[in-house]
Design a protein around this motif. Structure first.
Motif, PDB file in Angstrom:
ATOM      1  N   GLY A 183       7.836  -9.267  38.259  1.00  0.00           N
ATOM      2  CA  GLY A 183       8.713 -10.392  37.967  1.00  0.00           C
ATOM      3  C   GLY A 183       8.519 -10.924  36.566  1.00  0.00           C
ATOM      4  N   ASN A 184       7.419 -10.547  35.929  1.00  0.00           N
ATOM      5  CA  ASN A 184       7.172 -10.950  34.545  1.00  0.00           C
ATOM      6  C   ASN A 184       7.947 -10.027  33.612  1.00  0.00           C
ATOM      7  OD1 ASN A 184       5.313 -12.956  35.327  1.00  0.00           O
ATOM      8  ND2 ASN A 184       3.714 -11.413  35.506  1.00  0.00           N
ATOM      9  N   LEU A 185       8.778 -10.590  32.761  1.00  0.00           N
ATOM     10  CA  LEU A 185       9.677  -9.791  31.953  1.00  0.00           C
ATOM     11  C   LEU A 185       8.950  -8.932  30.929  1.00  0.00           C
ATOM     12  CD1 LEU A 185      12.466 -12.440  31.295  1.00  0.00           C
ATOM     13  CD2 LEU A 185      12.368 -10.691  33.083  1.00  0.00           C
ATOM     14  N   ALA A 186       9.405  -7.712  30.781  1.00  0.00           N
ATOM     15  CA  ALA A 186       8.994  -6.750  29.754  1.00  0.00           C
ATOM     16  C   ALA A 186       7.647  -6.086  29.998  1.00  0.00           C
ATOM     17  CB  ALA A 186       8.993  -7.393  28.357  1.00  0.00           C
ATOM     18  N   THR A 187       6.892  -6.513  31.001  1.00  0.00           N
ATOM     19  CA  THR A 187       5.561  -5.930  31.210  1.00  0.00           C
ATOM     20  C   THR A 187       5.624  -4.449  31.551  1.00  0.00           C
ATOM     21  OG1 THR A 187       5.587  -6.581  33.543  1.00  0.00           O
ATOM     22  CG2 THR A 187       4.592  -8.123  31.985  1.00  0.00           C
ATOM     23  N   GLN A 188       6.734  -4.014  32.159  1.00  0.00           N
ATOM     24  CA  GLN A 188       6.799  -2.620  32.613  1.00  0.00           C
ATOM     25  C   GLN A 188       6.935  -1.632  31.463  1.00  0.00           C
ATOM     26  OE1 GLN A 188       9.006  -4.987  33.194  1.00  0.00           O
ATOM     27  NE2 GLN A 188      11.058  -4.264  32.655  1.00  0.00           N
ATOM     28  N   VAL A 189       7.338  -2.085  30.268  1.00  0.00           N
ATOM     29  CA  VAL A 189       7.554  -1.130  29.169  1.00  0.00           C
ATOM     30  C   VAL A 189       6.223  -0.621  28.599  1.00  0.00           C
ATOM     31  CG1 VAL A 189       8.823  -0.654  27.055  1.00  0.00           C
ATOM     32  CG2 VAL A 189       9.721  -2.307  28.687  1.00  0.00           C
ATOM     33  N   PRO A 190       5.284  -1.482  28.233  1.00  0.00           N
ATOM     34  CA  PRO A 190       3.984  -0.933  27.803  1.00  0.00           C
ATOM     35  C   PRO A 190       3.268  -0.176  28.919  1.00  0.00           C
ATOM     36  CG  PRO A 190       3.904  -3.348  27.904  1.00  0.00           C
ATOM     37  CD  PRO A 190       5.335  -2.948  28.046  1.00  0.00           C
ATOM     38  N   GLN A 191       3.491  -0.576  30.173  1.00  0.00           N
ATOM     39  CA  GLN A 191       2.900   0.172  31.288  1.00  0.00           C
ATOM     40  C   GLN A 191       3.455   1.595  31.320  1.00  0.00           C
ATOM     41  OE1 GLN A 191       3.985  -2.336  34.561  1.00  0.00           O
ATOM     42  NE2 GLN A 191       2.364  -3.823  34.186  1.00  0.00           N
ATOM     43  N   ALA A 192       4.751   1.724  31.108  1.00  0.00           N
ATOM     44  CA  ALA A 192       5.378   3.050  31.117  1.00  0.00           C
ATOM     45  C   ALA A 192       4.862   3.909  29.963  1.00  0.00           C
ATOM     46  CB  ALA A 192       6.896   2.905  31.025  1.00  0.00           C
ATOM     47  N   VAL A 193       4.743   3.298  28.789  1.00  0.00           N
ATOM     48  CA  VAL A 193       4.230   4.043  27.637  1.00  0.00           C
ATOM     49  C   VAL A 193       2.794   4.496  27.901  1.00  0.00           C
ATOM     50  CG1 VAL A 193       3.621   3.896  25.194  1.00  0.00           C
ATOM     51  CG2 VAL A 193       5.767   2.890  26.002  1.00  0.00           C
TER      52      VAL A 193
END
Length: 411
Positions: A183-193
């Motif tokens: 639910g925290n915005l944008a956290t999934q992008v560095p996780q994906a990288v």
């Protein structure tokens, strides 16, 4: 002494407000088939023009034209059309269920179905998606994910696979390559990288696909992720879904005025594409291009998907307060379902009768799944899972003090 005019702060404004009509002239739309298609191993700098033009395949007559037109079997297109229809029907039923107080919260992807469904077809088994809360099409396009289970998660009932430990719509399916939604915005992008970097470190062949909305690109996590993806040439696709509105805030507030979100990728050395997100064939073709680039060690790709959030941001939102009510009908890129339907009819692989029957069959399928899920409890009937579940899945072997606490609760 030189006299200067007072400084002024520029605050971006949307081009449409309630009671008026949106001026969509800000949206640069390139004719279908007009954008070149470089090899997936091209340099990031060589994609600069692709970050400002708009990759499109389907023309106004429903024909696939240009260098991005993919070689794709009609049966795969029919599967994609059914998956988009199922996603839209599922959304409509769950929105109604929320209004009936059977679940607390819901988020539709109305108007955006092609992005997740076509992208899913371009990935391979074992690849990992790091989605936001509007990519339910990644799951609904699969045959191995139960709609009953998804609805149980929405209703937080006794069959909720996450046992009430996530908000509704924040699914988690490791076996489907669907990373737990945050639910925290944008956290999934560095996780994906990071996941993609780990795949490369291990010498694996799997790639990651990250998702973020246009508004969330203003978060620092997004820019940090771009830096790591570029420096380490991570095998990742970064999907920026530009649906024009972040909750009640127009996309220009996040930096979409006078530039594109795709240009941010080129600026840090990442190959970038700007794509018509309502064109199923363009989404599939661009996704395949980016997946091939990542899987052949040529690095990350940032894709900006141009689309429109046709419904409210969530069931807690009323878009009529901040934008014209007929915006979606006037959006230049149209309806993704209608466009793929028109294409299949144009090539003789679909008909109005088949479409009507598919709609009827899928509605029956979704209704049946909802009825079964509701038999395990909804918020409306007051049935809640046993309090014993708060003690489970914490330790492999439950320690004595938790056993005593559970006994004291009588569960």
């Amino acid at each position: 002494m030189t006299s200067h005019q007072p400084l002024r702060l520029h605050v971006p404004e949307p081009t449409g407000r309630p009671g008026g009509k949106t001026d969509f002239s800000y949206l640069v739309v390139t004719p279908a088939g007009a954008v070149r298609r470089p090899s997936p191993d091209t340099t990031a700098a060589n994609t600069a023009d692709l970050a400002t033009s708009l990759i499109r395949v389907l023309d106004d007559d429903g024909q696939a034209v240009g260098p991005w037109a993919p070689s794709i079997h009609p049966e795969r297109l029919r599967r994609g059309l059914r998956a988009m229809l199922k996603t839209r029907i599922f959304d409509a039923r769950m929105l109604t269920a929320q209004r009936q107080k059977k679940l607390s919260f819901y988020m539709q992807c109305l108007g955006e179905e092609a992005i997740a469904v076509a992208h899913a077809q371009a990935l391979e088994e074992g690849d990992m998606c790091f989605p936001t809360y509007r990519q339910q099409g990644l799951l609904l396009s699969r045959d191995d994910i139960s709609m009953v289970e998804m609805i149980c998660q929405l209703m937080s009932n006794e069959r909720d696979p996450i046992k009430g430990r996530q908000l509704p719509v924040m699914y988690s399916y490791k076996r489907a390559g669907f990373f737990s939604i945050s639910g925290n915005l944008a956290t999934q992008v560095p996780q994906a990288v990071g996941w993609a970097m780990a795949s490369a470190i291990k010498g694996d062949t799997k790639i990651a696909s990250a998702w973020i909305g246009d508004g969330s690109t203003a978060e620092a996590d997004f820019h940090t992720a771009l830096t790591f993806a570029h420096v380490y040439q991570a095998p990742v696709i970064i999907n920026v879904v530009n649906n024009q509105w972040a909750i009640s805030t127009f996309q220009a507030i996040a930096g979409g005025e006078g530039t594109t979100f795709a240009q941010r990728g080129v600026g840090v050395g990442i190959a970038s594409l700007r794509v018509d997100g309502n064109d199923f064939l363009a989404v599939y073709a661009a996704s395949r291009w980016a997946a091939e680039r990542a899987r052949t060690n040529h690095g990350p790709t940032l894709i900006e998907w141009e689309t429109y959030r046709a419904g409210p941001h969530s069931t807690s939102d009323d878009p009529s307060k901040y934008r014209p009510a007929d915006d979606w009908k006037r959006f230049p890129l149209g309806d993704p379902i209608e466009r793929l339907k028109q294409h299949l009819i144009a090539i003789g692989e679909w008909s109005e009768a088949q479409h009507a029957q598919a709609q009827k069959d899928l509605e029956a399928e979704v209704i049946a799944a909802q009825k079964e899920a509701e038999s395990y409890g909804t918020l409306l009937d007051g049935r809640v899972p046993s309090a014993a579940t708060i003690f489970e899945d914490v330790y492999k072997d439950m320690p004595e003090h938790l056993r005593r606490q559970r006994q004291q609760m009588g569960v």
